[in-house]
Design a protein around this motif. Structure first.
Motif, short mmCIF file in Angstrom:
data_model
loop_
_atom_site.label_atom_id
_atom_site.label_comp_id
_atom_site.label_asym_id
_atom_site.label_seq_id
_atom_site.Cartn_x
_atom_site.Cartn_y
_atom_site.Cartn_z
N ILE A 199 -0.24 1.81 -1.70
CA ILE A 199 -0.76 3.08 -2.40
C ILE A 199 0.73 3.92 -1.95
N TRP A 206 -7.49 8.48 0.50
CA TRP A 206 -8.21 6.78 0.63
C TRP A 206 -8.95 6.35 0.29
N VAL A 211 -7.72 -2.15 -0.14
CA VAL A 211 -6.06 -0.97 -0.24
C VAL A 211 -4.90 -2.09 -1.58
N ARG A 254 0.16 3.94 4.76
CA ARG A 254 -1.62 3.12 4.43
C ARG A 254 -1.85 1.63 5.46
#
Ligand code: MN
Length: 295
Positions: free
Chosen positions: A293, A244, A290, A252
């Motif tokens: 995910i 990412w 973020v 994550r």
């Protein structure tokens, strides 16, 4: 075999074609990112300007074909990369860098940037940077092969990598044909950068990544005229990664923590020390929020 259309993306003000990761292909060996930048005509724009940003868990591998770009990093390195040269930055547990077209240069640019995921046992290693101005090369049935990483045809690249992988630039200035010996345990893919190439009897032009799988002893390559391509390969990675923004992680939580450390501005927390980049004319980049995910 799998034909994967590259998709349009933008890096530092320049259009790029991204071959990996793609919807159909997340990795080829440890190669987890493959951008084809340009070719951009001289004076067509302001060149490449990627301000200071962090990385973890990967190596960035820049292969320059045309143009000149300055790399600056938080270890204090400042290095111009020119055609035929490689910049290899090992992010390990954390580094930051910038990439800017040389001031006063033509602005023309043609390059590939690849990322190599570091395996679990190596991904927290100390950050490092190396510039390689000369790489091993060999003739191959009319092609000029440059060994970017790994081993092939008795040659060995000096670029340090931490898994079994290979990268080769294949340039033809006219008709060329040869069978390239492969490592059957590796999976492979080919991306044409300019011209066209026939790979294992499959016609291939720019903007399509041809994934070849594994189990091959050799690969037939045929170019009817001038062409340039890269071949990447490696042992299937065998670990689930989470890629990412500029981070390669496993969860994550790691990505949230690294993003927060970078965005806090000091470049350093108990978990991450990204340092500072000095001298870039481009603004520091912030990590976006973020998302949730899912792998
Ligand atoms: Mn970068």
């Amino acid at each position: 075999m799998q034909r994967i259309e590259t998709h349009a993306a933008e890096v530092g003000g320049l259009p790029v074609r991204r071959a990996v990761p793609s919807h159909g292909r997340r990795m080829v060996g440890a190669w987890c990112f493959l951008d084809h930048l340009g070719p951009v005509e001289p004076r067509a724009g302001g060149g490449l300007h990627v301000g200071p940003h962090p990385h973890i868990g990967l190596q960035t591998f820049t292969w320059m074909i045309e143009g000149e770009v300055v790399h600056r990093d938080s270890l204090g390195n400042e290095q111009v990369i020119r055609p035929g040269e490689v910049n290899l930055m090992t992010a390990g547990r954390g580094i930051s860098h910038s990439e800017d077209s040389v001031a006063g240069g033509s602005g023309g640019l043609h390059a590939t940037q690849l990322w190599i995921a570091l395996p679990e046992v190596e991904r927290r290693r100390a950050p490092a940077f190396e510039h390689h101005a000369r790489l091993p090369g060999f003739g191959l049935g009319g092609f000029r092969a440059t060994l970017l990483a790994g081993r092939a045809c008795g040659e060995s690249s000096p670029v340090p990598v931490y898994s079994q992988l290979v990268g080769i630039d294949l340039t033809a200035s006219g008709p060329a044909a040869e069978a390239l010996p492969l490592e059957p345990a590796f999976e492979y893919a080919v991306l044409v950068l300019t011209g066209s190439l026939t790979v294992a009897d499959e016609p291939l032009a720019p903007n399509v990544l041809l994934y070849l799988g594994r189990g091959r002893q050799e690969l037939s390559l045929r170019s009817s005229g001038a062409s340039r391509s890269i071949l990447v390969g490696g042992e299937p990675f065998g670990e689930e990664i989470l890629l990412w923004w500029n981070f390669v992680a496993r969860s994550r939580e790691e990505i949230v923590s690294a993003s927060a450390a970078w965005n806090a501005g000091s470049g350093s927390t108990a978990d991450y020390a990204f340092g500072e980049v000095h001298g870039s004319p481009s603004p520091r980049l912030s990590a976006p929020e973020v998302p949730l995910i899912r792998r």
